[in-house]
Write a protein that holds these residues in place. Structure first.
Motif, PDB file in Angstrom:
ATOM      1  N   LEU A   1       1.216  -6.606 -12.112  1.00  0.00           N
ATOM      2  CA  LEU A   1       2.675  -6.442 -12.612  1.00  0.00           C
ATOM      3  C   LEU A   1       3.012  -7.642 -13.257  1.00  0.00           C
ATOM      4  O   LEU A   1       2.976  -8.637 -12.651  1.00  0.00           O
ATOM      5  CB  LEU A   1       3.516  -6.343 -11.182  1.00  0.00           C
ATOM      6  N   ILE A   2       3.249  -7.014 -14.531  1.00  0.00           N
ATOM      7  CA  ILE A   2       3.662  -8.165 -15.546  1.00  0.00           C
ATOM      8  C   ILE A   2       5.060  -8.086 -15.946  1.00  0.00           C
ATOM      9  O   ILE A   2       5.578  -7.242 -16.522  1.00  0.00           O
ATOM     10  CB  ILE A   2       2.836  -7.640 -16.875  1.00  0.00           C
ATOM     11  N   ASN A   3       5.707  -9.148 -15.565  1.00  0.00           N
ATOM     12  CA  ASN A   3       7.161  -9.065 -15.556  1.00  0.00           C
ATOM     13  C   ASN A   3       7.501  -9.905 -16.691  1.00  0.00           C
ATOM     14  O   ASN A   3       7.449 -11.198 -16.990  1.00  0.00           O
ATOM     15  CB  ASN A   3       7.797 -10.018 -14.217  1.00  0.00           C
ATOM     16  N   LEU A   4       8.096  -8.989 -17.726  1.00  0.00           N
ATOM     17  CA  LEU A   4       8.628  -9.455 -18.952  1.00  0.00           C
ATOM     18  C   LEU A   4      10.213  -9.833 -19.104  1.00  0.00           C
ATOM     19  O   LEU A   4      10.585 -10.300 -20.039  1.00  0.00           O
ATOM     20  CB  LEU A   4       8.151  -8.721 -20.090  1.00  0.00           C
ATOM     21  N   THR A   5      10.781  -9.535 -17.890  1.00  0.00           N
ATOM     22  CA  THR A   5      12.246  -9.745 -17.915  1.00  0.00           C
ATOM     23  C   THR A   5      12.691 -10.949 -17.632  1.00  0.00           C
ATOM     24  O   THR A   5      11.752 -11.823 -17.389  1.00  0.00           O
ATOM     25  CB  THR A   5      12.929  -8.730 -16.825  1.00  0.00           C
ATOM     26  N   GLY A   6      13.874 -11.072 -17.462  1.00  0.00           N
ATOM     27  CA  GLY A   6      14.382 -12.774 -17.477  1.00  0.00           C
ATOM     28  C   GLY A   6      14.631 -13.052 -16.001  1.00  0.00           C
ATOM     29  O   GLY A   6      15.080 -14.105 -15.653  1.00  0.00           O
ATOM     30  N   GLY A   7      14.388 -12.226 -15.069  1.00  0.00           N
ATOM     31  CA  GLY A   7      14.494 -12.457 -13.687  1.00  0.00           C
ATOM     32  C   GLY A   7      13.450 -11.712 -12.685  1.00  0.00           C
ATOM     33  O   GLY A   7      12.834 -10.902 -13.308  1.00  0.00           O
ATOM     34  N   PRO A   8      13.620 -11.900 -11.346  1.00  0.00           N
ATOM     35  CA  PRO A   8      12.568 -11.373 -10.550  1.00  0.00           C
ATOM     36  C   PRO A   8      13.034 -10.005 -10.078  1.00  0.00           C
ATOM     37  O   PRO A   8      14.140  -9.446 -10.252  1.00  0.00           O
ATOM     38  CB  PRO A   8      12.309 -12.431  -9.306  1.00  0.00           C
ATOM     39  N   HIS A   9      12.094  -9.144  -9.696  1.00  0.00           N
ATOM     40  CA  HIS A   9      12.316  -7.905  -8.922  1.00  0.00           C
ATOM     41  C   HIS A   9      11.314  -7.502  -7.871  1.00  0.00           C
ATOM     42  O   HIS A   9      10.172  -7.696  -7.851  1.00  0.00           O
ATOM     43  CB  HIS A   9      12.006  -6.727 -10.297  1.00  0.00           C
ATOM     44  N   PRO A  10      12.108  -7.064  -6.706  1.00  0.00           N
ATOM     45  CA  PRO A  10      11.288  -6.554  -5.637  1.00  0.00           C
ATOM     46  C   PRO A  10      10.822  -5.346  -5.892  1.00  0.00           C
ATOM     47  O   PRO A  10      11.533  -4.127  -5.973  1.00  0.00           O
ATOM     48  CB  PRO A  10      12.548  -6.519  -4.527  1.00  0.00           C
ATOM     49  N   ILE A  11       9.384  -4.941  -6.092  1.00  0.00           N
ATOM     50  CA  ILE A  11       8.677  -3.661  -6.280  1.00  0.00           C
ATOM     51  C   ILE A  11       8.403  -3.155  -4.929  1.00  0.00           C
ATOM     52  O   ILE A  11       7.586  -3.818  -4.202  1.00  0.00           O
ATOM     53  CB  ILE A  11       7.860  -4.015  -7.430  1.00  0.00           C
ATOM     54  N   HIS A  12       8.918  -1.903  -4.719  1.00  0.00           N
ATOM     55  CA  HIS A  12       8.263  -1.130  -3.838  1.00  0.00           C
ATOM     56  C   HIS A  12       7.241  -0.001  -3.930  1.00  0.00           C
ATOM     57  O   HIS A  12       7.865   0.772  -4.912  1.00  0.00           O
ATOM     58  CB  HIS A  12       9.473  -0.627  -2.721  1.00  0.00           C
ATOM     59  N   VAL A  13       6.376   0.184  -3.371  1.00  0.00           N
ATOM     60  CA  VAL A  13       5.286   1.177  -3.664  1.00  0.00           C
ATOM     61  C   VAL A  13       5.454   2.085  -2.285  1.00  0.00           C
ATOM     62  O   VAL A  13       5.067   1.787  -1.397  1.00  0.00           O
ATOM     63  CB  VAL A  13       4.047   0.618  -3.810  1.00  0.00           C
ATOM     64  N   HIS A  14       5.582   3.569  -2.537  1.00  0.00           N
ATOM     65  CA  HIS A  14       5.817   4.384  -1.354  1.00  0.00           C
ATOM     66  C   HIS A  14       4.555   4.534  -0.979  1.00  0.00           C
ATOM     67  O   HIS A  14       3.406   4.405  -1.637  1.00  0.00           O
ATOM     68  CB  HIS A  14       6.368   5.607  -1.895  1.00  0.00           C
ATOM     69  N   LEU A  15       4.407   5.061   0.370  1.00  0.00           N
ATOM     70  CA  LEU A  15       3.103   5.281   0.954  1.00  0.00           C
ATOM     71  C   LEU A  15       2.283   4.342   1.528  1.00  0.00           C
ATOM     72  O   LEU A  15       1.799   4.158   2.740  1.00  0.00           O
ATOM     73  CB  LEU A  15       2.225   6.594   0.308  1.00  0.00           C
ATOM     74  N   VAL A  16       1.913   3.045   0.862  1.00  0.00           N
ATOM     75  CA  VAL A  16       0.815   2.289   1.127  1.00  0.00           C
ATOM     76  C   VAL A  16       1.539   1.100   1.719  1.00  0.00           C
ATOM     77  O   VAL A  16       2.617   0.554   1.454  1.00  0.00           O
ATOM     78  CB  VAL A  16       0.090   2.057  -0.122  1.00  0.00           C
ATOM     79  N   GLN A  17       0.725   0.256   2.283  1.00  0.00           N
ATOM     80  CA  GLN A  17       0.860  -1.200   2.557  1.00  0.00           C
ATOM     81  C   GLN A  17      -0.266  -2.052   1.792  1.00  0.00           C
ATOM     82  O   GLN A  17      -1.195  -1.736   1.975  1.00  0.00           O
ATOM     83  CB  GLN A  17       0.807  -1.395   3.882  1.00  0.00           C
ATOM     84  N   PHE A  18       0.276  -2.788   1.126  1.00  0.00           N
ATOM     85  CA  PHE A  18      -0.613  -3.695   0.078  1.00  0.00           C
ATOM     86  C   PHE A  18      -0.647  -4.929   0.332  1.00  0.00           C
ATOM     87  O   PHE A  18      -0.014  -5.683   1.282  1.00  0.00           O
ATOM     88  CB  PHE A  18      -0.354  -3.335  -1.299  1.00  0.00           C
TER      89      PHE A  18
ATOM     90  N   LEU B   1       0.474  -3.191 -15.389  1.00  0.00           N
ATOM     91  CA  LEU B   1       2.107  -2.480 -15.306  1.00  0.00           C
ATOM     92  C   LEU B   1       2.871  -3.373 -15.858  1.00  0.00           C
ATOM     93  O   LEU B   1       3.091  -4.297 -14.910  1.00  0.00           O
ATOM     94  CB  LEU B   1       2.067  -1.610 -13.879  1.00  0.00           C
ATOM     95  N   THR B   2       3.902  -3.016 -16.792  1.00  0.00           N
ATOM     96  CA  THR B   2       4.915  -4.209 -17.187  1.00  0.00           C
ATOM     97  C   THR B   2       6.292  -3.876 -16.584  1.00  0.00           C
ATOM     98  O   THR B   2       6.610  -2.516 -16.228  1.00  0.00           O
ATOM     99  CB  THR B   2       4.961  -3.808 -18.603  1.00  0.00           C
ATOM    100  N   LEU B   3       7.043  -4.803 -16.208  1.00  0.00           N
ATOM    101  CA  LEU B   3       8.710  -4.766 -16.088  1.00  0.00           C
ATOM    102  C   LEU B   3       9.321  -5.400 -17.288  1.00  0.00           C
ATOM    103  O   LEU B   3       9.095  -6.249 -17.774  1.00  0.00           O
ATOM    104  CB  LEU B   3       8.836  -5.656 -14.969  1.00  0.00           C
ATOM    105  N   SER B   4       9.994  -4.523 -17.924  1.00  0.00           N
ATOM    106  CA  SER B   4      10.544  -4.828 -19.239  1.00  0.00           C
ATOM    107  C   SER B   4      12.384  -4.450 -19.056  1.00  0.00           C
ATOM    108  O   SER B   4      12.725  -3.545 -18.535  1.00  0.00           O
ATOM    109  CB  SER B   4       9.948  -4.280 -20.345  1.00  0.00           C
ATOM    110  N   ALA B   5      12.839  -5.231 -20.332  1.00  0.00           N
ATOM    111  CA  ALA B   5      13.999  -5.003 -20.305  1.00  0.00           C
ATOM    112  C   ALA B   5      14.303  -4.325 -21.744  1.00  0.00           C
ATOM    113  O   ALA B   5      13.652  -4.307 -22.646  1.00  0.00           O
ATOM    114  CB  ALA B   5      15.031  -6.202 -20.316  1.00  0.00           C
TER     115      ALA B   5
END
Length: 513
Positions: free
Chosen positions: A399-416, A360-364
């Protein structure tokens, strides 16, 4: 300025004969005046029960808590509304819905962003299902928090004051001899900016020209640090151990927390509860929505003053100071609290157990008005659901981060669990779709080795997480917890489905991921 303690405050309790065994609370969202500092004028805020932070709810594992979150907000918002972003185009400006962040809960009580409602429920969103939320509390004891989650205005509603603590306790915590009572204090960290009249400042346009007014901004950093609703407060403590449940409830600001005397403190918990063994740290990074359960020992600091400092992003002389501890209270009896060598027996969730692996990518990108817009898996919120985990399945997400900065990713329901990070060639991936690693695996940081519901996805790296989708099916979401990003399409639906066939172990036939 003294720090207000919220640990033992209790919301209104109403009797309900049909479910007399379940605590039932009615909590009102309303506008009020709040004093952030003794030298400030009163500030208009939106608060749960008119308070900032909202009342702390204390709950017990496996004992259902029922809450009716009542919208008594005025018809006009405190801040300008951008009517061009998803969820705000043809909806009322003032709408709300409450998400209990980190909770294992049925989706109809999860605070889906499209389950919003207006005052007196005159208008409701397409996913609105119930007025009274039921929290079964079927998970280990931990520090949760509740906050507004309405589509397209989350950044504004939370900044206005709609956030509070939810402390879930269990039998394990009762057995551990940790600092408790008045020696256990939740700390909600936020950053704010103020106008000359004391009102909250929030920008109505970004720092570059855009054809939209008002317009969403890419990020908001306040110039003042606020702890439990107070600007740069002081907390008087005894020379003994204290337990602090730290929450980053800022829109965008990350914190790297340490003590001004470089003293070691001990982490005992993450987002999802106790870690296996305590971790001794001199600093800890905490992204928006992350929590850290820590113990600070002041026993050798009698009559001293130390400061909780911040060296995170965009800090200056004002935002590098969080909270001052004054160790000037007399010791009230012997400190018999302990830091156990083991807190929670280890639980294994190995990637070889996964039924599904997703890249899953994170992109700008840019929106139709030329504004920067961040996206998940190259989709906008309104696109068809692509993440459909099977009930009772284990998934690994890269989680494939293609952007120029970090991102805090939250997934509902679960603890991972965070498995590892690994740097890769971003340019090659963008041009050819090929993953070429450029460095070795990086173990999770010492402070994120427990259960997590929010993770820092670093730019130029793949962050691998593993989770078990169980207990509930239905409509959930995953998103960036930079609130300006979340409101501008960096959020996607998840639909957990009852699979039509048994989920097979991918290794049962000798295959592999």
């Amino acid at each position: 300025m003294h720090l207000r303690q919220f640990i033992n405050e209790t919301p209104r309790l109403d009797d309900d004969e049909s479910q007399a065994q379940s605590p039932y609370y009615e909590i009102y969202m309303k506008e009020a005046k709040h004093r952030f500092h003794k030298q400030f004028p009163l500030t208009p805020v939106w608060g749960y029960n008119g308070r900032v932070p909202g009342p702390t709810i204390e709950a017990t594992k496996d004992e259902t808590t029922r809450v009716k979150w009542i919208n008594n907000l005025p018809s006009k918002h405190l801040f300008p509304i951008d009517h061009t972003i998803h969820g705000s185009i043809d909806t009322p400006d003032v709408r709300s819905v409450v998400h209990l962040h980190g909770a294992n809960v049925d989706w109809r009580s999860d605070g889906h962003p499209e389950a919003w409602y207006t005052r007196d429920y005159k208008m409701t969103g397409p996913k609105f299902k119930r007025k009274i939320y039921e929290y079964t509390n079927h998970q280990p004891g931990t520090t949760l928090w509740y906050h507004d989650h309405a589509m397209g205005v989350t950044r504004l509603n939370v900044y206005a004051g709609l956030a509070g603590f939810y402390l879930l306790r269990d039998a394990l915590e009762e057995r551990l001899n940790l600092p408790s009572g008045k020696y256990e204090i939740p700390l909600m960290l936020q950053d704010k900016s103020f106008n000359e009249d004391g009102s909250l400042f929030y920008p109505d346009k970004p720092p570059f020209p855009v054809p939209v007014s008002p317009s969403i901004v890419p990020a908001f950093f306040g110039n003042s640090i606020v702890v439990n609703g107070k600007v740069w407060p002081k907390l008087r403590v005894e020379p003994r151990k204290y337990r602090f449940r730290v929450l980053n409830a800022s829109n965008r600001r990350d914190y790297v927390l340490g003590l001004s005397n470089d003293q070691v403190f001990t982490q005992i918990g993450t987002d999802g509860g106790f870690v296996t063994t305590p971790t001794r740290l001199t600093s800890i990074e905490i992204q928006p929505a992350e929590r850290a359960d820590i113990i600070i020992d002041f026993s050798a600091l009698k009559d001293e003053t130390i400061t909780l400092t911040n060296s995170g992003t965009n800090t200056d002389e004002h935002t590098s100071v969080v909270l001052q501890f004054s160790v000037d209270l007399p010791l009230h009896g012997e400190d018999t609290s302990e830091i156990p060598q083991e807190l929670y027996p280890p639980e294994m969730l190995d990637e070889h157990m996964a039924h599904t692996v997703r890249d899953l990518t994170l992109s700008a990108s840019t929106d139709s008005y030329g504004r920067p817009m961040l996206m998940l898996n190259n989709h906008m919120w309104g696109d068809p659901t692509t993440e459909k985990p099977a009930f009772d399945s284990i998934e690994v997400w890269n989680l494939i981060n293609l952007t120029g900065g970090p991102h805090p990713i939250h997934v509902h329901l679960v603890q991972f669990k965070v498995l590892y990070r690994r740097p890769f060639n971003v340019e090659l991936y963008e041009t050819e779709g090929t993953i070429e690693f450029t460095g070795p695996l990086e173990e999770p940081y010492d402070y994120e080795k427990g259960w997590k519901d929010t993770v820092k996805v670093e730019n130029g790296k793949i962050t691998k997480i593993i989770m078990h989708f169980k207990d509930h099916v239905g409509n959930y979401v995953w998103h960036c917890h930079f609130l300006e990003h979340e409101d501008h399409d960096m959020m996607r639906p998840i639909r957990i489905i009852n699979d039509s066939h048994p989920v097979q172990d991918p290794h049962a036939d000798g295959g592999s991921h």
